[in-house]
Design a protein around this motif. Sequence first.
Motif, PDB file in Angstrom:
ATOM      1  N   THR A 318       0.833  -1.199   0.000  1.00 46.98           N
ATOM      2  CA  THR A 318       0.000   0.000   0.000  1.00 46.98           C
ATOM      3  C   THR A 318       0.869   1.252   0.000  1.00 46.98           C
ATOM      4  O   THR A 318       0.663   2.175  -0.798  1.00 46.98           O
ATOM      5  CB  THR A 318      -0.912   0.009   1.247  1.00 46.98           C
ATOM      6  OG1 THR A 318      -1.479  -1.279   1.418  1.00 46.98           O
ATOM      7  CG2 THR A 318      -2.005   1.038   1.128  1.00 46.98           C
ATOM      8  N   TYR A 325       2.908   6.426  -6.861  1.00 44.51           N
ATOM      9  CA  TYR A 325       1.904   7.261  -7.513  1.00 44.51           C
ATOM     10  C   TYR A 325       2.206   8.749  -7.312  1.00 44.51           C
ATOM     11  O   TYR A 325       2.106   9.545  -8.252  1.00 44.51           O
ATOM     12  CB  TYR A 325       0.510   6.923  -6.978  1.00 44.51           C
ATOM     13  CG  TYR A 325      -0.557   7.737  -7.655  1.00 44.51           C
ATOM     14  CD1 TYR A 325      -0.838   7.540  -8.999  1.00 44.51           C
ATOM     15  CD2 TYR A 325      -1.238   8.727  -6.974  1.00 44.51           C
ATOM     16  CE1 TYR A 325      -1.788   8.298  -9.648  1.00 44.51           C
ATOM     17  CE2 TYR A 325      -2.195   9.495  -7.606  1.00 44.51           C
ATOM     18  CZ  TYR A 325      -2.466   9.275  -8.947  1.00 44.51           C
ATOM     19  OH  TYR A 325      -3.398  10.036  -9.587  1.00 44.51           O
ATOM     20  N   THR A 347      -6.393  -0.200  -7.630  1.00 40.43           N
ATOM     21  CA  THR A 347      -5.421  -0.495  -6.572  1.00 40.43           C
ATOM     22  C   THR A 347      -4.897   0.789  -5.938  1.00 40.43           C
ATOM     23  O   THR A 347      -4.780   0.888  -4.716  1.00 40.43           O
ATOM     24  CB  THR A 347      -4.239  -1.308  -7.156  1.00 40.43           C
ATOM     25  OG1 THR A 347      -4.761  -2.464  -7.802  1.00 40.43           O
ATOM     26  CG2 THR A 347      -3.265  -1.715  -6.075  1.00 40.43           C
ATOM     27  N   ILE A 348      -4.591   1.788  -6.780  1.00 44.07           N
ATOM     28  CA  ILE A 348      -4.112   3.073  -6.272  1.00 44.07           C
ATOM     29  C   ILE A 348      -5.193   3.695  -5.395  1.00 44.07           C
ATOM     30  O   ILE A 348      -4.945   4.170  -4.279  1.00 44.07           O
ATOM     31  CB  ILE A 348      -3.775   4.027  -7.440  1.00 44.07           C
ATOM     32  CG1 ILE A 348      -2.723   3.399  -8.349  1.00 44.07           C
ATOM     33  CG2 ILE A 348      -3.298   5.364  -6.921  1.00 44.07           C
ATOM     34  CD1 ILE A 348      -2.429   4.198  -9.593  1.00 44.07           C
ATOM     35  N   TYR A 349      -6.397   3.689  -5.921  1.00 43.54           N
ATOM     36  CA  TYR A 349      -7.575   4.192  -5.231  1.00 43.54           C
ATOM     37  C   TYR A 349      -7.721   3.576  -3.854  1.00 43.54           C
ATOM     38  O   TYR A 349      -7.854   4.256  -2.852  1.00 43.54           O
ATOM     39  CB  TYR A 349      -8.778   3.765  -6.083  1.00 43.54           C
ATOM     40  CG  TYR A 349      -9.866   4.773  -6.140  1.00 43.54           C
ATOM     41  CD1 TYR A 349      -9.646   5.998  -6.754  1.00 43.54           C
ATOM     42  CD2 TYR A 349     -11.112   4.502  -5.605  1.00 43.54           C
ATOM     43  CE1 TYR A 349     -10.662   6.923  -6.822  1.00 43.54           C
ATOM     44  CE2 TYR A 349     -12.129   5.424  -5.681  1.00 43.54           C
ATOM     45  CZ  TYR A 349     -11.899   6.635  -6.294  1.00 43.54           C
ATOM     46  OH  TYR A 349     -12.907   7.539  -6.345  1.00 43.54           O
ATOM     47  N   LYS A 350      -7.672   2.228  -3.814  1.00 45.78           N
ATOM     48  CA  LYS A 350      -7.849   1.512  -2.549  1.00 45.78           C
ATOM     49  C   LYS A 350      -6.728   1.860  -1.575  1.00 45.78           C
ATOM     50  O   LYS A 350      -6.969   2.053  -0.383  1.00 45.78           O
ATOM     51  CB  LYS A 350      -7.874  -0.001  -2.821  1.00 45.78           C
ATOM     52  CG  LYS A 350      -8.474  -0.807  -1.685  1.00 45.78           C
ATOM     53  CD  LYS A 350      -8.451  -2.311  -1.976  1.00 45.78           C
ATOM     54  CE  LYS A 350      -8.667  -3.101  -0.693  1.00 45.78           C
ATOM     55  NZ  LYS A 350      -8.324  -4.527  -0.846  1.00 45.78           N
ATOM     56  N   SER A 351      -5.496   1.974  -2.103  1.00 44.80           N
ATOM     57  CA  SER A 351      -4.359   2.328  -1.245  1.00 44.80           C
ATOM     58  C   SER A 351      -4.575   3.686  -0.591  1.00 44.80           C
ATOM     59  O   SER A 351      -4.326   3.859   0.604  1.00 44.80           O
ATOM     60  CB  SER A 351      -3.066   2.371  -2.066  1.00 44.80           C
ATOM     61  OG  SER A 351      -2.842   1.138  -2.686  1.00 44.80           O
ATOM     62  N   LEU A 352      -5.019   4.653  -1.390  1.00 47.73           N
ATOM     63  CA  LEU A 352      -5.240   6.002  -0.872  1.00 47.73           C
ATOM     64  C   LEU A 352      -6.336   6.005   0.193  1.00 47.73           C
ATOM     65  O   LEU A 352      -6.192   6.611   1.248  1.00 47.73           O
ATOM     66  CB  LEU A 352      -5.603   6.953  -2.014  1.00 47.73           C
ATOM     67  CG  LEU A 352      -4.483   7.295  -2.995  1.00 47.73           C
ATOM     68  CD1 LEU A 352      -5.039   7.991  -4.231  1.00 47.73           C
ATOM     69  CD2 LEU A 352      -3.448   8.182  -2.328  1.00 47.73           C
ATOM     70  N   VAL A 353      -7.438   5.301  -0.107  1.00 50.36           N
ATOM     71  CA  VAL A 353      -8.561   5.287   0.833  1.00 50.36           C
ATOM     72  C   VAL A 353      -8.156   4.637   2.154  1.00 50.36           C
ATOM     73  O   VAL A 353      -8.442   5.159   3.237  1.00 50.36           O
ATOM     74  CB  VAL A 353      -9.768   4.537   0.229  1.00 50.36           C
ATOM     75  CG1 VAL A 353     -10.849   4.347   1.279  1.00 50.36           C
ATOM     76  CG2 VAL A 353     -10.320   5.305  -0.944  1.00 50.36           C
ATOM     77  N   ILE A 354      -7.454   3.503   2.064  1.00 53.08           N
ATOM     78  CA  ILE A 354      -7.008   2.814   3.283  1.00 53.08           C
ATOM     79  C   ILE A 354      -6.147   3.736   4.131  1.00 53.08           C
ATOM     80  O   ILE A 354      -6.332   3.840   5.350  1.00 53.08           O
ATOM     81  CB  ILE A 354      -6.209   1.540   2.907  1.00 53.08           C
ATOM     82  CG1 ILE A 354      -7.160   0.464   2.396  1.00 53.08           C
ATOM     83  CG2 ILE A 354      -5.419   1.016   4.099  1.00 53.08           C
ATOM     84  CD1 ILE A 354      -6.458  -0.726   1.792  1.00 53.08           C
ATOM     85  N   SER A 355      -5.221   4.450   3.488  1.00 46.82           N
ATOM     86  CA  SER A 355      -4.320   5.326   4.231  1.00 46.82           C
ATOM     87  C   SER A 355      -5.066   6.459   4.905  1.00 46.82           C
ATOM     88  O   SER A 355      -4.824   6.767   6.075  1.00 46.82           O
ATOM     89  CB  SER A 355      -3.261   5.911   3.297  1.00 46.82           C
ATOM     90  OG  SER A 355      -2.672   4.888   2.558  1.00 46.82           O
ATOM     91  N   VAL A 356      -5.969   7.094   4.160  1.00 42.78           N
ATOM     92  CA  VAL A 356      -6.706   8.226   4.730  1.00 42.78           C
ATOM     93  C   VAL A 356      -7.577   7.752   5.898  1.00 42.78           C
ATOM     94  O   VAL A 356      -7.617   8.394   6.959  1.00 42.78           O
ATOM     95  CB  VAL A 356      -7.555   8.927   3.649  1.00 42.78           C
ATOM     96  CG1 VAL A 356      -8.491   9.951   4.279  1.00 42.78           C
ATOM     97  CG2 VAL A 356      -6.666   9.601   2.623  1.00 42.78           C
ATOM     98  N   MET A 357      -8.245   6.618   5.730  1.00 46.10           N
ATOM     99  CA  MET A 357      -9.063   6.080   6.822  1.00 46.10           C
ATOM    100  C   MET A 357      -8.196   5.785   8.047  1.00 46.10           C
ATOM    101  O   MET A 357      -8.586   6.070   9.179  1.00 46.10           O
ATOM    102  CB  MET A 357      -9.776   4.794   6.380  1.00 46.10           C
ATOM    103  CG  MET A 357     -10.974   5.032   5.486  1.00 46.10           C
ATOM    104  SD  MET A 357     -11.678   3.479   4.859  1.00 46.10           S
ATOM    105  CE  MET A 357     -12.839   3.084   6.158  1.00 46.10           C
TER     106      MET A 357
END
Lengths: 447, 447
Positions: A318, A325, A347-357
Amino acid sequence: MQKTKKWRFFTPARVLVIGFAGLILVGAILLSLPIASQSGESLRFLDALVEATSAVCVTGLIVVDTGTYFNHFGQIVLISLIQIGGLGFMTLATFITIMTGRKIGLKERLLLQEALNVSTLEGLIRLARNVVLITMGIELVFAGILATRFSFDMPLGRAIYYGVFHSISAFCNAGFDLFGDYKSISDYVGDPTVNVCIGFLIILGGLGFTVLADMPRLFRRERTMLHTKLVLITTAFLLVVGTIGYYLFENDNLGTIGSFSEGTKWLASFFASVTARTAGYASINYETMTQGGLLWSVILMFIGASPGSTGGGIKTVTSFVIMLYIINVISNRENTVVFGRQVARQTIYKSLVISVMAVLLVVFSTMILTITEHVDFLRLLFETTSAFATVGLSTNLTPTLSDPGRVLIIILMYIGRLGPLTIAVALAARQVDKANLKYPEGNLYVG
Amino acid sequence: MQKTKKWRFFTPARVLVIGFAGLILVGAILLSLPIASQSGESLRFLDALVEATSAVCVTGLIVVDTGTYFNHFGQIVLISLIQIGGLGFMTLATFITIMTGRKIGLKERLLLQEALNVSTLEGLIRLARNVVLITMGIELVFAGILATRFSFDMPLGRAIYYGVFHSISAFCNAGFDLFGDYKSISDYVGDPTVNVCIGFLIILGGLGFTVLADMPRLFRRERTMLHTKLVLITTAFLLVVGTIGYYLFENDNLGTIGSFSEGTKWLASFFASVTARTAGYASINYETMTQGGLLWSVILMFIGASPGSTGGGIKTVTSFVIMLYIINVISNRENTVVFGRQVARQTIYKSLVISVMAVLLVVFSTMILTITEHVDFLRLLFETTSAFATVGLSTNLTPTLSDPGRVLIIILMYIGRLGPLTIAVALAARQVDKANLKYPEGNLYVG
Ligand SMILES: [K+]
Ligand SMILES: [K+]
């Protein structure tokens, strides 16, 4: 045109969420019994809940000392919870099912898929079998080495017991220890055998089972998966950079490594780098660490281990995807490419969302602790990150936490181990507006 | 099939990046001259650079006291830098161009578009004209009210000077003041007139020019833009929640609002909520704030003002989009819809990237400060967030920063005002692989 679907309650995500909760509850009840403690007293249920959650979620934050409070029964309960939690209880269940010859269905496969974070069904059963065999093999080998090493300091029986306990606890990235007085493995800070064994177990456990299963191909010089390559490179990079960071921050700090010889300084820095992601064994005192060193730990803990492993955090891949990116955005490249492969936008999207959460969760938890505890902010941030990333390092704070603080730590460990997304998916009643409802796009300016 | 393109050096992003740097440099030279100080001494160039950057980037972090160190010349240089920086120097340039009758070209329009963060060229010139007229109108009205109020405390000439200076500084969200001793407007903590005037100026300046230009439609009850609705709702929500947060965190703290009457407590909490996003006037002492209050401030500062405004931070709409998206992910909804409009995936994407970049920037800057300064971590985090979000609040730390610390703060203010993305785009030599190069997709597991 509406299809009538049979609404299924037991989705894979729900089985995970409920299974882990059930396991924690059973563990807490056992640990709170008088037969689990050396003194014969029963542990307060909230404290037993912290201990059981910490074990099942392979975290290692503790409110009573494992070695001196619990008797053998209590300690065996703990290490069983760790082993079941570490392997994922359904990996174990599947393995038992396979062994007893019952045929494995699609539903079980889906469950396993969720637990191991593997996105294809193909070869999943073989993987599950390999997981258990690999785990037991690695744990046995290192238990033997550790037992030999410990036999110089204690009777043979106890040395074997210690070897097995710490081998399981290290490979599962749990960080529980039996050495007493909350001192973790700090007696062995300069001991190469213990450091290398525990370090190796932690790193192997943190690579993730898909990588472990793919590793033989590496030695046979065959083509490995992209995922394997990325995990190995990111892990190596983080270990090296982490070590250098600790060395630089703590070099002059007499409260941690300042008084050690040059070799021990590097060994302790390396072990700190290994353990922060996300094992939780401590060979130095984090209460007297510099602010820079503590923040460094928070960053490493937050990144954590690799996907599908016994460790926590937002995960190595992640972080790699996000960094890649961002570098691409900065250099104005459109495609995110690694080793000649395009990283999917999803995948990029999911990585960003996981990090922000994850950031939101850690920050708001820390804010709550600033109200319930009267402790320095950075130590609170360290504690919440350690809980969320299931690390288990602490600035000796956990045993002194208030009751609301303990409840918060329990919740963080649980969310951290299962992943915020899994819990969210489990809680959602059903997939809403999956249908092709289309809205006109609105125009928004951000940033 | 390759098209030969004329490579243009002066892209809009580059003009912004170079223009702001040039303006800062000119300002720093002027402020470092002996003719700018009351004592007749010349200011150290690094300190002059902090002051000029702080003014141009409408931040308000200062290393010498504006009211007692600078003479009228120095103060007028500062307020001019603030006004130019606040409006965006090219808005002003375009306005002058229009006024003097020269026809405005596509290139100028593109520049303006970048500065105001508006994504259509349509009506852009009308917007630029409106921006300047609205700004001057609002500043004049409130300058008059403030001058009247100040005339009770000081001679009329000085009251008018103070009225104009603070009206410009507040509308531009700059936070510079003339009251001396770094005390900002704390003498007026319980004064409704000053609080309401300054508060109103800050809020209006923070809404962004597109919203200000769209507001008349709101009063005529016509259909407003989606963007306007979102900005107004998010701003109102943050102001209310921010106020309640400060009241709860600081209610018993004698170092901030604890000793005040109930009314003044609420007024001070409201003003703190207003000023954190991202004006920087202080009516209370942030050095003695609780840890919870400081973290609350960090969160509000980080969110900041609205897009295309004089304020900084990751922006209200960015935060709104992220919160909405996370709620949708948690409740398993596929479409991100607000007021019957779909939020473009690209917008969500950009919001997430901006936030992650901002977090990384603030965290790593704070880590550097833990090495260069010997100050509590939370105060350092407060300072870097304040600089990056161009807020200007400080726990009285800025004047005592080391030289490397000062350089870091200058860089953060500059990046924070222009936006990390603008700078990245400006630095990139050219659009790389814009062509339809396609790579096979790799399979990665994250989180
Ligand atoms: K752990
Ligand atoms: K400001």
